[in-house]
Scaffold this motif. Structure first.
Motif, PDB file in Angstrom:
ATOM      1  N   PHE A 365       0.836  -1.198   0.000  1.00 32.18           N
ATOM      2  CA  PHE A 365       0.000   0.000   0.000  1.00 32.18           C
ATOM      3  C   PHE A 365       0.878   1.257   0.000  1.00 32.18           C
ATOM      4  CE2 PHE A 365      -3.338   2.631   2.274  1.00 32.18           C
ATOM      5  CZ  PHE A 365      -4.183   2.645   1.196  1.00 32.18           C
ATOM      6  N   LEU A 366       2.015   1.164   0.687  1.00 34.11           N
ATOM      7  CA  LEU A 366       2.944   2.289   0.708  1.00 34.11           C
ATOM      8  C   LEU A 366       3.881   2.209  -0.493  1.00 34.11           C
ATOM      9  CD1 LEU A 366       4.078   4.728   2.277  1.00 34.11           C
ATOM     10  CD2 LEU A 366       5.596   3.151   3.439  1.00 34.11           C
ATOM     11  N   LEU A 466      -1.300   7.201  28.871  1.00 33.26           N
ATOM     12  CA  LEU A 466      -0.528   8.099  28.007  1.00 33.26           C
ATOM     13  C   LEU A 466       0.970   7.768  28.099  1.00 33.26           C
ATOM     14  CD1 LEU A 466      -0.264  10.728  26.284  1.00 33.26           C
ATOM     15  CD2 LEU A 466      -0.164  11.982  28.426  1.00 33.26           C
ATOM     16  N   ARG A 564      -1.296   9.015  20.373  1.00 34.47           N
ATOM     17  CA  ARG A 564      -2.587   8.787  19.711  1.00 34.47           C
ATOM     18  C   ARG A 564      -3.182   7.441  20.106  1.00 34.47           C
ATOM     19  NH1 ARG A 564      -2.106  10.377  14.463  1.00 34.47           N
ATOM     20  NH2 ARG A 564      -0.221  11.463  15.067  1.00 34.47           N
ATOM     21  N   MET A 566      -3.341   6.347  23.101  1.00 32.89           N
ATOM     22  CA  MET A 566      -4.186   6.705  24.238  1.00 32.89           C
ATOM     23  C   MET A 566      -5.347   7.588  23.784  1.00 32.89           C
ATOM     24  SD  MET A 566      -5.022   9.415  26.315  1.00 32.89           S
ATOM     25  CE  MET A 566      -3.783  10.640  26.567  1.00 32.89           C
ATOM     26  N   ARG A 617      -0.500   4.882  10.075  1.00 35.54           N
ATOM     27  CA  ARG A 617       0.281   6.110  10.074  1.00 35.54           C
ATOM     28  C   ARG A 617       1.487   5.991  11.001  1.00 35.54           C
ATOM     29  NH1 ARG A 617       0.399  11.884  11.647  1.00 35.54           N
ATOM     30  NH2 ARG A 617       2.416  11.697  12.595  1.00 35.54           N
ATOM     31  N   VAL A 621       4.793   6.546   8.948  1.00 39.43           N
ATOM     32  CA  VAL A 621       5.473   7.827   9.170  1.00 39.43           C
ATOM     33  C   VAL A 621       6.558   7.713  10.251  1.00 39.43           C
ATOM     34  CG1 VAL A 621       5.170  10.264   9.752  1.00 39.43           C
ATOM     35  CG2 VAL A 621       3.401   9.065   8.475  1.00 39.43           C
TER      36      VAL A 621
ATOM     37  N   ILE B  44      -2.112   6.431  -3.586  1.00 36.38           N
ATOM     38  CA  ILE B  44      -3.043   6.555  -2.443  1.00 36.38           C
ATOM     39  C   ILE B  44      -2.348   6.362  -1.095  1.00 36.38           C
ATOM     40  CG2 ILE B  44      -3.896   4.164  -2.661  1.00 36.38           C
ATOM     41  CD1 ILE B  44      -6.626   5.393  -1.716  1.00 36.38           C
ATOM     42  N   GLY B  45      -1.437   5.400  -1.003  1.00 37.78           N
ATOM     43  CA  GLY B  45      -0.733   5.140   0.255  1.00 37.78           C
ATOM     44  C   GLY B  45       0.021   6.360   0.731  1.00 37.78           C
ATOM     45  N   ARG B  46       0.779   6.948  -0.167  1.00 42.32           N
ATOM     46  CA  ARG B  46       1.597   8.111   0.220  1.00 42.32           C
ATOM     47  C   ARG B  46       0.725   9.323   0.542  1.00 42.32           C
ATOM     48  NH1 ARG B  46       7.107   7.501  -3.169  1.00 42.32           N
ATOM     49  NH2 ARG B  46       7.203   5.269  -2.922  1.00 42.32           N
ATOM     50  N   LEU B  48      -2.298   9.269   1.688  1.00 43.78           N
ATOM     51  CA  LEU B  48      -2.928   9.016   2.990  1.00 43.78           C
ATOM     52  C   LEU B  48      -1.980   9.407   4.124  1.00 43.78           C
ATOM     53  CD1 LEU B  48      -5.634   7.765   3.863  1.00 43.78           C
ATOM     54  CD2 LEU B  48      -4.395   5.671   4.302  1.00 43.78           C
ATOM     55  N   ILE B  49      -0.716   9.085   3.940  1.00 44.84           N
ATOM     56  CA  ILE B  49       0.279   9.436   4.965  1.00 44.84           C
ATOM     57  C   ILE B  49       0.362  10.947   5.108  1.00 44.84           C
ATOM     58  CG2 ILE B  49       2.752   9.449   5.476  1.00 44.84           C
ATOM     59  CD1 ILE B  49       2.832   6.765   3.988  1.00 44.84           C
ATOM     60  N   VAL B  52      -2.640  12.386   6.958  1.00 48.92           N
ATOM     61  CA  VAL B  52      -2.799  12.188   8.406  1.00 48.92           C
ATOM     62  C   VAL B  52      -1.642  12.780   9.216  1.00 48.92           C
ATOM     63  CG1 VAL B  52      -4.309  10.181   8.233  1.00 48.92           C
ATOM     64  CG2 VAL B  52      -1.853   9.837   8.326  1.00 48.92           C
ATOM     65  N   ILE B  53      -0.624  13.287   8.531  1.00 47.81           N
ATOM     66  CA  ILE B  53       0.510  13.873   9.274  1.00 47.81           C
ATOM     67  C   ILE B  53       0.068  15.011  10.216  1.00 47.81           C
ATOM     68  CG2 ILE B  53       2.546  15.377   8.932  1.00 47.81           C
ATOM     69  CD1 ILE B  53       3.532  13.342   6.901  1.00 47.81           C
ATOM     70  N   GLU B  55      -2.438  15.392  11.890  1.00 48.78           N
ATOM     71  CA  GLU B  55      -3.234  14.940  13.041  1.00 48.78           C
ATOM     72  C   GLU B  55      -2.408  14.908  14.320  1.00 48.78           C
ATOM     73  OE1 GLU B  55      -5.248  11.326  12.163  1.00 48.78           O
ATOM     74  OE2 GLU B  55      -6.578  12.279  10.738  1.00 48.78           O
ATOM     75  N   THR B  56      -1.085  14.878  14.154  1.00 50.47           N
ATOM     76  CA  THR B  56      -0.226  14.915  15.348  1.00 50.47           C
ATOM     77  C   THR B  56      -0.533  16.164  16.168  1.00 50.47           C
ATOM     78  OG1 THR B  56       1.449  13.820  14.053  1.00 50.47           O
ATOM     79  CG2 THR B  56       2.191  14.776  16.110  1.00 50.47           C
ATOM     80  N   ILE B  59      -3.523  15.620  18.301  1.00 51.23           N
ATOM     81  CA  ILE B  59      -3.203  14.633  19.334  1.00 51.23           C
ATOM     82  C   ILE B  59      -2.399  15.305  20.454  1.00 51.23           C
ATOM     83  CG2 ILE B  59      -1.791  12.573  19.817  1.00 51.23           C
ATOM     84  CD1 ILE B  59      -4.396  11.892  18.490  1.00 51.23           C
ATOM     85  N   LEU B  60      -1.437  16.121  20.039  1.00 58.28           N
ATOM     86  CA  LEU B  60      -0.643  16.825  21.057  1.00 58.28           C
ATOM     87  C   LEU B  60      -1.527  17.800  21.844  1.00 58.28           C
ATOM     88  CD1 LEU B  60       2.698  17.467  19.122  1.00 58.28           C
ATOM     89  CD2 LEU B  60       2.198  15.686  20.773  1.00 58.28           C
ATOM     90  N   PHE B  62      -4.690  17.352  22.427  1.00 51.83           N
ATOM     91  CA  PHE B  62      -5.498  16.496  23.307  1.00 51.83           C
ATOM     92  C   PHE B  62      -4.697  16.093  24.543  1.00 51.83           C
ATOM     93  CE2 PHE B  62      -6.920  12.140  24.431  1.00 51.83           C
ATOM     94  CZ  PHE B  62      -8.204  12.438  24.839  1.00 51.83           C
ATOM     95  N   VAL B  63      -3.440  15.718  24.294  1.00 52.64           N
ATOM     96  CA  VAL B  63      -2.569  15.320  25.411  1.00 52.64           C
ATOM     97  C   VAL B  63      -2.399  16.499  26.370  1.00 52.64           C
ATOM     98  CG1 VAL B  63      -0.207  14.650  26.008  1.00 52.64           C
ATOM     99  CG2 VAL B  63      -1.373  13.532  24.117  1.00 52.64           C
TER     100      VAL B  63
END
Lengths: 646, 73
Positions: A365-366, A466, A564, A566, A617, A621, B44-46, B48-49, B52-53, B55-56, B59-60, B62-63
């Motif tokens: 996929f990648l 976490l 993520r 958590m 991801r 990544v 598509i794979g790349r 998608l990556i 979603v990058i 999204e960090t 997440i940070l 949220f933390v």
């Protein structure tokens, strides 16, 4: 793992080329390199040209293939629809039994395949053409519908007589031309006329003018001169009297949809009955064309051909032995020692054992890894289900997911990609159930209501969870760096290897500092760990220059990114708990249960999508970045049995 | 009480602003990604990556929000 490849070269006289190629095709293991790396710049070796006959054959095959692709665009969606239960009316499911499509069927030649493709394509084209014509007719008749609906009652009033003629006209009401028109018609016919009129809509009025036949030329001339739009019938009905034409249109408007439905059913039936044969013929033509393309890409001298390619090392011995036995000294075949730079062009074939193999789909996929590097599929198989389970972690959702993936796998067992994805999901669902037991979660906090025991309550223990997620991140990233170090040494990239070692120690020092700060290690170590981390950044700066500080920050962000696990885990349980609370809100129990099921379905859909994407991801990544070399060339052996289209 | 309110606002800002930043980044990457996908579906794979990058960030956020709300008062 990546299968070890051998490079093989074959040299022989032109006269043996067709026979050699036929053997290579039968063996189906040699990935032919075009142009061969060693000879492409050699002056006395040139590209072999095809004969005129071969060129013509290639052009013909390309034409047939283009035709086949066009037909496939029509029949494939129909075939899939019928396969998923859309059976044409009047036909039984049994009449749609699909014949086997394995290649074990008796082989047919390209001529027969071509004839078959042309025959099926012609039938499909004819049916499509007929459907299109009906659509056009319907569209045309629909345009008349409004006016016809107005004129039809008027036509009933018109007395049938061989001495009378009538013309249908439409008039714009705002121009009020009717009194003037009546006056002119009266003058021409001496009052022997009749006009029937009816409103079509707010703007338009339909009229039928009846008059003696002998005045027809003058009346029509009048309409023409005054620019009055006479109701013109479609071309196929133009010769008919108006009345008859109108009746025909009304009748056809009822009949045409039925005719079209019949033709569509015939097309569906044809698609289903002939699809397998069509695909088999398509593959035969495509394989033949591929043979011709390989032929056209061969190199050689005036009298000899030269070809080289790659094959799995384990097949090399048998392949060479067979060629030598069959062609004796007429052909020189030998294995070549690839130079180091050739790892960039060496084709890659992945081979992993049973449980791990479905995860290859996620690697692909990648991108494919380069030859001589590391296939991350086993690591994906190890970590993907665990991370997925940690995020979703719910017995109820896990069980549903297991059943759904089992059903999907069974239902689409013929489709390799869907089968592999279902296997991945099935394994992940088992870990979801496992972590669901640990977290005591069954459709969120529903398990708590029925007294389910939990070992860890992650809705409360957010901070410990976490920290646990970040520790997993540290471990995962360090493992990636360690693999990266091994690969770098293998590829003789010393500087890269040292950079990765330094980064690994940087991760350790950061975790050491965190442990010392939190009291897990003696407090005095904190300063030492920080100093080590700064020293490592300085060392990295020496190797990487200004990228070093950014790389260090990137490493920390990479590790924090595992939070993520958590974050999405907590979101999953909170959403499930909200669904349970909503169930209790309405006074009606039935309504409450319906609401609860609805929200749980939504949560499950989100709960499957989010962990899958987030886990992917984290791998693509954060993890792969440390050791993965994408851009491998796919191993495509020249040979029979390669499924081209299904 | 005042302190609790300020903490809640802080947590909300941490996650809210991070979510807005993520949304802006994802909107741009997504639009470009769709364009690239039409040309080359195998990417598509790349894509998608790349998608979603950002999204960090959330997440940070949220933390940070969790840490703010978990701080002992």
């Amino acid at each position: 793992m990546i299968i070890k490849m051998s490079k093989v070269s074959v040299i022989g006289p032109h006269s043996l080329l067709p026979e050699i190629m036929a053997y290579i095709y039968e063996a189906g293991v040699l990935h032919i390199e075009t142009p061969p790396e060693y000879v492409k710049d050699t002056p006395y070796i040139r590209k072999l040209t095809l004969s005129l006959e071969q060129k013509n054959e290639m052009a013909e095959l390309e034409r047939v293939l283009a035709l086949a692709r066009r037909t496939l665009n029509t029949i494939k969606p129909l075939y899939i629809r019928i396969h998923s239960g859309d059976i044409p009316g009047g036909l039984q499911q049994d009449s749609f039994k699909r014949p086997s499509i394995t290649n074990k069927h008796e082989e047919i030649g390209t001529t027969e395949a071509k004839t078959s493709i042309e025959g099926i394509s012609m039938s499909v084209d004819n049916l499509n053409q007929e459907i299109k014509e009906i659509e056009q007719q319907l569209s045309l008749y629909t345009r008349y519908e409004k006016i016809l609906n107005s004129l039809s009652p008027l036509m009933e009033l018109v007395p049938e007589s061989p001495f009378r003629d009538y013309t249908g006209i439409t008039l714009y009401k705002r121009e009020s031309p009717l009194p003037l028109l009546e006056e002119a018609i009266q003058r021409i016919t001496n009052g022997r006329y009749e006009i029937f009129k009816k409103d079509v809509d707010e703007e338009l009025m339909a009229c039928v003018v009846v008059y003696p036949k002998e005045f027809a030329p003058e009346i029509k001339g009048l309409f023409h001169m005054e620019n009055i739009s006479e109701l013109r019938m479609p071309a196929d009905l133009a010769d008919m009297p108006l009345m008859e034409a109108l009746r025909t249109i009304m009748q056809k408007k009822d009949e045409l949809p039925l005719d079209m439905k019949g033709l569509e059913n015939t097309l569906k039936q044809l698609a289903f009955e002939k699809y397998d044969e069509f695909i088999r013929c398509f593959n035969i033509i495509e394989e033949r064309l591929r043979q011709m393309e390989v032929f056209s890409g061969l190199y050689g001298t005036k009298d000899t051909f030269y070809l080289c390619g790659w094959m799995p090392e384990k097949s090399t011995h048998t392949f060479i032995d067979n060629i030598r036995k069959r062609f004796n000294d007429m052909v020189i075949i030998r294995t070549l020692t690839p130079v180091r730079t050739e790892t960039e062009i060496t084709p890659v074939l992945l081979s992993n054992p049973g449980v791990i193999r479905p995860f290859e789909v996620l690697t692909r996929f990648l991108a494919l890894p380069k030859y001589g590097t590391f296939d991350p599929t086993p690591l994906l198989a190890m970590f993907f289900p665990v991370f997925f389970g940690l995020i979703l972690g719910d017995m109820g959702y896990g069980m549903i997911l297991f059943l759904v993936s089992f059903f999907v796998m069974w239902r689409w067992r013929g489709n390799e990609t869907i089968r592999d994805m279902s296997s991945v999901l099935m394994l992940s669902s088992l870990f979801t159930i496992f972590f669901g037991v640990i977290f005591g979660e069954l459709f969120g906090d529903l398990g708590r209501y029925i007294g389910l025991h939990h070992y860890i309550d992650r809705s409360v223990a957010l901070i410990p969870f976490l920290i646990f997620s970040i520790i997993i991140g540290g471990f995962h990233i360090s493992l990636g760096l360690l693999i990266g170090v091994v690969i770098s040494f293998k590829r003789r990239e010393a500087k890269e290897a040292i950079v990765r070692i330094l980064k690994m120690f940087f991760v350790f020092s950061i975790f050491g500092a965190a442990a010392a700060a939190s009291g897990l290690l003696p407090g005095g170590l904190l300063r030492i760990m920080v100093m080590i981390a700064i020293g490592l950044i300085a060392a990295l700066f020496f190797l990487e220059k200004w990228i070093a500080p950014f790389d260090a920050i990137k490493l920390i962000v990479n590790i924090l990114s595992y939070a993520r696990i958590m974050g999405f885990g907590a979101a999953s349980i909170f959403l499930a708990s909200i669904a349970n609370r909503l169930t209790l809100m309405p006074r009606s129990i039935v309504l409450g249960i319906i609401i609860g099921i609805f929200f749980h379905i939504i949560n499950l859909a989100v709960g499957v999508y989010a962990p899958a994407i987030q886990t992917l991801r984290l791998h693509y990544v954060e993890f792969f970045d440390k050791f993965f070399y994408p851009g491998g060339v796919e191993y495509k052996p020249f040979g029979r049995g390669r499924k081209v289209v299904t | 009480m005042m302190e609790l309110g300020l903490m809640a606002i802080g947590a909300g800002l941490a996650i809210g602003l991070a979510a807005i930043a993520t949304a802006i980044a994802q909107a741009k990457i997504g639009a470009a990604g769709i364009g690239a996908l039409i040309e080359k579906p195998e990417l598509i794979g790349r894509i998608l990556i790349l998608l979603v990058i950002p999204e960090t960030l959330v997440i940070l956020g949220f933390v940070t929000a969790v840490i703010i709300l978990s701080t002992p008062r």
